[in-house]
Write a protein that holds these residues in place. Sequence first.
Motif, PDB file in Angstrom:
ATOM      1  N   GLU A  46       0.836  -1.207   0.000  1.00  0.00           N
ATOM      2  CA  GLU A  46       0.000   0.000   0.000  1.00  0.00           C
ATOM      3  C   GLU A  46       0.868   1.252   0.000  1.00  0.00           C
ATOM      4  O   GLU A  46       0.580   2.228  -0.706  1.00  0.00           O
ATOM      5  N   HIS A  47       1.946   1.240   0.820  1.00  0.00           N
ATOM      6  CA  HIS A  47       2.880   2.371   0.805  1.00  0.00           C
ATOM      7  C   HIS A  47       3.491   2.532  -0.575  1.00  0.00           C
ATOM      8  O   HIS A  47       3.622   3.647  -1.092  1.00  0.00           O
ATOM      9  N   ALA A  48       3.906   1.407  -1.182  1.00  0.00           N
ATOM     10  CA  ALA A  48       4.538   1.457  -2.498  1.00  0.00           C
ATOM     11  C   ALA A  48       3.591   2.042  -3.541  1.00  0.00           C
ATOM     12  O   ALA A  48       4.001   2.841  -4.401  1.00  0.00           O
ATOM     13  N   LEU A  49       2.326   1.650  -3.492  1.00  0.00           N
ATOM     14  CA  LEU A  49       1.347   2.186  -4.426  1.00  0.00           C
ATOM     15  C   LEU A  49       1.169   3.688  -4.220  1.00  0.00           C
ATOM     16  O   LEU A  49       1.061   4.452  -5.185  1.00  0.00           O
ATOM     17  N   ASP A  50       1.153   4.107  -2.964  1.00  0.00           N
ATOM     18  CA  ASP A  50       1.059   5.536  -2.664  1.00  0.00           C
ATOM     19  C   ASP A  50       2.255   6.291  -3.222  1.00  0.00           C
ATOM     20  O   ASP A  50       2.147   7.468  -3.599  1.00  0.00           O
ATOM     21  N   HIS A  51       3.417   5.623  -3.257  1.00  0.00           N
ATOM     22  CA  HIS A  51       4.651   6.261  -3.735  1.00  0.00           C
ATOM     23  C   HIS A  51       4.829   6.108  -5.238  1.00  0.00           C
ATOM     24  O   HIS A  51       5.839   6.546  -5.795  1.00  0.00           O
ATOM     25  N   GLY A  52       3.862   5.454  -5.909  1.00  0.00           N
ATOM     26  CA  GLY A  52       3.943   5.293  -7.353  1.00  0.00           C
ATOM     27  C   GLY A  52       4.973   4.272  -7.803  1.00  0.00           C
ATOM     28  O   GLY A  52       5.495   4.355  -8.925  1.00  0.00           O
ATOM     29  N   LYS A  53       5.273   3.286  -6.957  1.00  0.00           N
ATOM     30  CA  LYS A  53       6.269   2.276  -7.289  1.00  0.00           C
ATOM     31  C   LYS A  53       5.650   1.128  -8.084  1.00  0.00           C
ATOM     32  O   LYS A  53       4.464   0.824  -7.952  1.00  0.00           O
ATOM     33  N   ASP A  54       6.479   0.475  -8.910  1.00  0.00           N
ATOM     34  CA  ASP A  54       6.038  -0.729  -9.611  1.00  0.00           C
ATOM     35  C   ASP A  54       5.900  -1.884  -8.623  1.00  0.00           C
ATOM     36  O   ASP A  54       6.736  -2.040  -7.720  1.00  0.00           O
ATOM     37  N   ILE A  55       4.862  -2.687  -8.803  1.00  0.00           N
ATOM     38  CA  ILE A  55       4.643  -3.859  -7.967  1.00  0.00           C
ATOM     39  C   ILE A  55       4.757  -5.107  -8.839  1.00  0.00           C
ATOM     40  O   ILE A  55       4.047  -5.249  -9.829  1.00  0.00           O
ATOM     41  N   PHE A  56       5.664  -5.994  -8.472  1.00  0.00           N
ATOM     42  CA  PHE A  56       5.801  -7.294  -9.122  1.00  0.00           C
ATOM     43  C   PHE A  56       5.362  -8.362  -8.126  1.00  0.00           C
ATOM     44  O   PHE A  56       5.617  -8.232  -6.929  1.00  0.00           O
ATOM     45  N   THR A  57       4.726  -9.386  -8.608  1.00  0.00           N
ATOM     46  CA  THR A  57       4.294 -10.426  -7.685  1.00  0.00           C
ATOM     47  C   THR A  57       4.446 -11.812  -8.321  1.00  0.00           C
ATOM     48  O   THR A  57       4.292 -11.973  -9.533  1.00  0.00           O
ATOM     49  N   VAL A  58       4.793 -12.773  -7.486  1.00  0.00           N
ATOM     50  CA  VAL A  58       4.978 -14.150  -7.931  1.00  0.00           C
ATOM     51  C   VAL A  58       3.623 -14.855  -7.914  1.00  0.00           C
ATOM     52  O   VAL A  58       3.020 -14.983  -6.843  1.00  0.00           O
ATOM     53  N   PRO A  59       3.119 -15.278  -9.048  1.00  0.00           N
ATOM     54  CA  PRO A  59       1.837 -16.006  -9.051  1.00  0.00           C
ATOM     55  C   PRO A  59       1.955 -17.258  -8.186  1.00  0.00           C
ATOM     56  O   PRO A  59       2.984 -17.936  -8.182  1.00  0.00           O
ATOM     57  N   GLY A  60       0.893 -17.544  -7.445  1.00  0.00           N
ATOM     58  CA  GLY A  60       0.942 -18.690  -6.551  1.00  0.00           C
ATOM     59  C   GLY A  60      -0.175 -19.680  -6.784  1.00  0.00           C
ATOM     60  O   GLY A  60      -1.206 -19.345  -7.394  1.00  0.00           O
ATOM     61  N   PRO A  61      -0.017 -20.905  -6.322  1.00  0.00           N
ATOM     62  CA  PRO A  61      -1.061 -21.928  -6.469  1.00  0.00           C
ATOM     63  C   PRO A  61      -2.324 -21.522  -5.717  1.00  0.00           C
ATOM     64  O   PRO A  61      -2.242 -21.038  -4.581  1.00  0.00           O
ATOM     65  N   ILE A  62      -3.464 -21.701  -6.322  1.00  0.00           N
ATOM     66  CA  ILE A  62      -4.717 -21.246  -5.718  1.00  0.00           C
ATOM     67  C   ILE A  62      -5.095 -22.071  -4.494  1.00  0.00           C
ATOM     68  O   ILE A  62      -6.027 -21.722  -3.768  1.00  0.00           O
ATOM     69  N   THR A  63      -4.388 -23.160  -4.257  1.00  0.00           N
ATOM     70  CA  THR A  63      -4.662 -23.999  -3.092  1.00  0.00           C
ATOM     71  C   THR A  63      -3.963 -23.490  -1.836  1.00  0.00           C
ATOM     72  O   THR A  63      -4.217 -23.989  -0.747  1.00  0.00           O
ATOM     73  N   SER A  64      -3.119 -22.477  -1.979  1.00  0.00           N
ATOM     74  CA  SER A  64      -2.341 -21.981  -0.837  1.00  0.00           C
ATOM     75  C   SER A  64      -2.905 -20.666  -0.313  1.00  0.00           C
ATOM     76  O   SER A  64      -3.153 -19.731  -1.082  1.00  0.00           O
ATOM     77  N   ALA A  65      -3.082 -20.579   1.019  1.00  0.00           N
ATOM     78  CA  ALA A  65      -3.558 -19.327   1.633  1.00  0.00           C
ATOM     79  C   ALA A  65      -2.553 -18.199   1.430  1.00  0.00           C
ATOM     80  O   ALA A  65      -2.921 -17.017   1.422  1.00  0.00           O
ATOM     81  N   LEU A  66      -1.266 -18.546   1.258  1.00  0.00           N
ATOM     82  CA  LEU A  66      -0.230 -17.536   1.071  1.00  0.00           C
ATOM     83  C   LEU A  66      -0.168 -17.039  -0.372  1.00  0.00           C
ATOM     84  O   LEU A  66       0.667 -16.198  -0.701  1.00  0.00           O
ATOM     85  N   SER A  67      -1.042 -17.562  -1.224  1.00  0.00           N
ATOM     86  CA  SER A  67      -1.139 -17.053  -2.597  1.00  0.00           C
ATOM     87  C   SER A  67      -2.236 -16.006  -2.742  1.00  0.00           C
ATOM     88  O   SER A  67      -2.318 -15.334  -3.778  1.00  0.00           O
ATOM     89  N   VAL A  68      -3.063 -15.868  -1.722  1.00  0.00           N
ATOM     90  CA  VAL A  68      -4.203 -14.949  -1.829  1.00  0.00           C
ATOM     91  C   VAL A  68      -3.732 -13.522  -2.050  1.00  0.00           C
ATOM     92  O   VAL A  68      -4.229 -12.811  -2.942  1.00  0.00           O
ATOM     93  N   GLY A  69      -2.756 -13.076  -1.269  1.00  0.00           N
ATOM     94  CA  GLY A  69      -2.245 -11.714  -1.413  1.00  0.00           C
ATOM     95  C   GLY A  69      -1.660 -11.453  -2.792  1.00  0.00           C
ATOM     96  O   GLY A  69      -2.106 -10.526  -3.498  1.00  0.00           O
ATOM     97  N   PRO A  70      -0.669 -12.254  -3.227  1.00  0.00           N
ATOM     98  CA  PRO A  70      -0.096 -12.041  -4.559  1.00  0.00           C
ATOM     99  C   PRO A  70      -1.112 -12.150  -5.691  1.00  0.00           C
ATOM    100  O   PRO A  70      -1.097 -11.343  -6.628  1.00  0.00           O
ATOM    101  N   ASN A  71      -1.991 -13.141  -5.629  1.00  0.00           N
ATOM    102  CA  ASN A  71      -2.947 -13.320  -6.719  1.00  0.00           C
ATOM    103  C   ASN A  71      -3.961 -12.177  -6.791  1.00  0.00           C
ATOM    104  O   ASN A  71      -4.395 -11.784  -7.874  1.00  0.00           O
ATOM    105  N   LYS A  72      -4.319 -11.622  -5.633  1.00  0.00           N
ATOM    106  CA  LYS A  72      -5.200 -10.444  -5.639  1.00  0.00           C
ATOM    107  C   LYS A  72      -4.490  -9.249  -6.267  1.00  0.00           C
ATOM    108  O   LYS A  72      -5.096  -8.462  -6.999  1.00  0.00           O
TER     109      LYS A  72
END
Length: 295
Positions: free
Chosen positions: A246-272
């Motif tokens: 959220e801070h990065a978006l406020d600062h206009g930074k690029d966001i890269f994210t590693v796609p994750g398996p939909i079966t993992s709860a830790l993929s929810v953030g990146p996939n969103k």
Amino acid sequence: MELTDVEKRLLALHYVFPVPLNRLNRLYETDPTLEKLYTYRPKELVDLLGISLTKAIQMKENLQQNSTTPYEKLYEQHAITPIPFSHPHYPDQLRVLIDPPAVLYTKGNHQVLTTPLKIAIIGSRKATAYSKQAMSLIVPPLVANDVAVVSGLAKGADTMAHEAAIAFGGKTIAVLGHGLFHLYPKENRLLAEEMAKHQLLLTEYPPYVKPERWTFPMRNRIISGLSTAVVVTEAADKSGTMSTVEHALDHGKDIFTVPGPITSALSVGPNKLLDEGAKPVWNGFQIVETLVFNG
């Protein structure tokens, strides 16, 4: 590192009142050189700093008791280098924040701060081997292009990011949520000691400040502020990782994210984040092409 008399007075003030620079704006407008620092009456401090009278009285007492303390020399004895906001070594990227750190306290190789490109790699404290595997593909191209890795020295993804940067011969910065006389988590003591010698530890808190629940969300804006872009590996939907994003978006930074398996709860953030427009990444060359060759 040479400091001006004004900067030395700021160190004295910041030791007893460790707040971001925006909290000192009225004081600097009234007294740009801080020459009156030791002569203000408590009621004046109330008006200038927006604090209670009780706190102002205590602050006045603390300032007077330590008026002759050579803070910069004491820090030097512990291999700590303070960088006030007005010093040439202070990163320009942090000056544009709404609430820049008034002072950065550093330990290690300060040249890492001058690296033109810095990429934050962040993720869950419960990050799995998937994050480690992702970093083995992301970090080497960054290192090969002299990109420094920024993270928060927390368990999980942060630790993996720092370790990957070191393992592949790169540079890395750890932004801490406490003063340099403390360490959290304690499991990272050896990593922190290694970074204090050859990499860089950085915090906005004077050395005595202990880790608290509120200090870690505050440090997230510095991780984002220092970085040209942010890479997210694994993260829950609501987490400190997403706070940094959220801070990065406020600062206009690029966001890269590693796609994750939909079966993992830790993929929810990146996939969103992907659904919201973040750039998918599966190797570091994609980041290099975006920021080095196209930037």
